[in-house]
Design an enzyme around this catalytic site. Structure first.
Site, PDB file in Angstrom:
ATOM      1  CG  MET A  69       6.083   4.900  -3.740  1.00 48.27           C
ATOM      2  SD  MET A  69       5.510   6.119  -2.112  1.00 48.27           S
ATOM      3  CE  MET A  69       7.479   6.782  -2.847  1.00 48.27           C
ATOM      4  CB  SER A 119      -2.818   0.361  -5.905  1.00 50.56           C
ATOM      5  OG  SER A 119      -3.684   0.095  -4.741  1.00 50.56           O
ATOM      6  CD  GLU A 164      -2.326  -1.824   2.799  1.00 55.70           C
ATOM      7  OE1 GLU A 164      -3.743  -1.725   2.969  1.00 55.70           O
ATOM      8  OE2 GLU A 164      -2.160  -0.555   3.902  1.00 55.70           O
ATOM      9  CB  CYS A 165       0.489   4.184  -0.040  1.00 56.76           C
ATOM     10  SG  CYS A 165       1.118   5.783  -0.115  1.00 56.76           S
ATOM     11  N   GLY A 166       2.871   4.229   0.196  1.00 58.01           N
ATOM     12  CA  GLY A 166       4.775   3.561   0.349  1.00 58.01           C
ATOM     13  C   GLY A 166       5.207   2.039  -0.025  1.00 58.01           C
TER      14      GLY A 166
END
Length: 427
Positions: free
Chosen positions: A320, A408, A315-317
């Protein structure tokens, strides 16, 4: 009690933290909660109360789930304090999902924090509106903030007397309170100014009267039900900043599913290849890219795990971190390379993406929220799942089903979903 305010910036966070600390210092077991998806306030609550703070959100979870969640974590607590979000009636759609909505759902009273700067009897109109707007939401009383003098407070007390509502006291204009607002996400509990805040509340607020007016019987029927213990090997990335945005409820659910190993991706160790599920929550990996780069063994072992079909929720970080590279103002740095994309966190590319999100993955409805400034470099990658905002409008947030990865920018809420079911139809 639920601590709310007419608008953001009125002082509800200051009062909530101060009351949590004051009751804790007086020997009470305080269970903290936070309305909405906020990760920062809950960290501070946890430090002050010594108990994990829990998010309550009626957009991301069903009403029955929120009630059970509240009751489950309330067990063995002497006091439950819920910090509201934004203005009391501000929700994702009018007042739906607002602090008032959650107070009504849980049947708990609201303590209203009102910024009284530059006003006296005009507060009567404001308070009358809040008291009467939703009669089913019980406002048990008021604390006035940023009061200029004893005389000013006496005028505000007259307002409460005329309206027939409890006035529990006030907080004066004070440098410690201004300092508190500047420390919002940090461990302000270790600063001398925070103890000054607690002393000001103890001096100017009738906190014993607040306890008397907010004491309710505990609904044990909502607290029943224990998930069956599993035997999975689950690895969760967790550290102070780069992987830190995780709901306490999710962590507790994973522990019911099996053996949970917490690890720091900034440490150069290896992911256990026998891991059944790898959870990479959000945070700020762009602030710690050099440490993540130096932990090459960890990055390599995670990529190998992904390529062999290992289950990964990112999720998110966390997403990434799975990508090829992260660009910062200092250069390009390699990440895991499990997803063939590049993320830019450079100032020239920073753009706020914010809001509730909803989507269907393999027919299962999931909700969550998004908050980030970094972006994909270049054209937006194609998505495997269409994402929508709270009103049902399409949002250009890609969701990836690469190998057995679900990733995502959306921080998913899966407290009332069997997370493993999302991986049944593996790609």
């Amino acid at each position: 009690m639920l601590i709310a305010a007419p608008t953001s910036g009125s002082g509800k966070t200051t009062v909530a933290r101060g009351l949590m600390a004051l009751l804790s210092q007086n020997g009470m077991k305080v269970q903290p909660y936070k309305c909405g998806p906020d990760y920062i306030d809950t960290k501070f609550h946890t430090r002050v109360c010594g108990r994990p703070s829990v998010n309550l959100d009626t957009f991301m979870a069903t009403a029955s789930h929120v009630r059970k969640l509240y009751a489950h974590y309330a067990k063995e607590a002497d006091a439950c304090i819920v910090e509201g979000m934004m203005g009391m009636y501000d929700g994702y759609d009018r007042d739906h999902g607002s602090s008032a909505d959650i107070a009504q759902l849980l049947g708990i009273p609201v303590l209203l924090i009102v910024d009284a700067r530059s006003a006296a009897y005009s507060m009567a109109a404001l308070l009358k509106g809040f008291i009467g707007f939703r009669p089913e939401v019980r406002i048990c009383g008021v604390i006035f903030n940023k009061v200029g003098s004893t005389r000013h407070f006496e005028m505000l007390q007259q307002v409460c007397d005329d309206l027939g509502i409890e006035c529990f006291g006030y907080l004066p204009k004070h440098a410690a309170l201004d300092q508190g607002s500047r420390y919002l996400g940090l461990d302000f509990s270790q600063h001398a100014e925070f103890q000054q805040l607690v002393e000001l509340i103890e001096k100017h607020v009738d906190w014993q009267r607040i306890i008397d007016c907010t004491t309710l019987p505990f609904r044990t029927d909502e607290a029943s039900g224990t998930p069956q213990q599993g035997n999975l090997n689950i690895a969760v990335a967790l550290n102070s900043e780069s992987f830190s945005f995780i709901y306490q409820e999710h962590l507790d659910i994973l522990r019911k599913m099996g053996n949970v190993t917490l690890f720091d991706p900034e440490q150069n160790s290896y992911l256990d290849p026998n891991t059944d599920l790898l959870y990479l929550p959000g945070g700020y990996p762009e602030k710690h890219v050099e440490s993540l780069v130096h932990a090459e063994h960890m990055r390599t072992s995670i990529k190998e795990y992904a390529e062999k079909g290992g289950r990964i929720l990112a999720e998110c970080g966390g997403m990434m971190y799975l990508c090829e590279k992260i660009l910062t103002d200092d250069g390009e740095l390699p990440m895991c390379g499990a997803l063939p994309y590049t993320i830019t966190a450079r100032k020239e590319h920073r753009k706020l993406s914010l809001g509730y999100r909803q989507m269907q993955i393999d027919g299962r409805q999931l909700r969550g929220h998004e908050f980030h400034y970094s972006q994909f470099l270049g054209d937006l990658p194609p998505t495997d799942v269409q994402v929508y905002n709270a009103k049902g409008d399409k949002v250009p947030t890609p969701v990836f089903r690469h190998h057995n990865i679900i990733a995502s920018y959306t921080h998913l809420y899966w407290g009332d979903t069997n997370i493993l079911e999302l991986f049944e139809n593996e790609k």
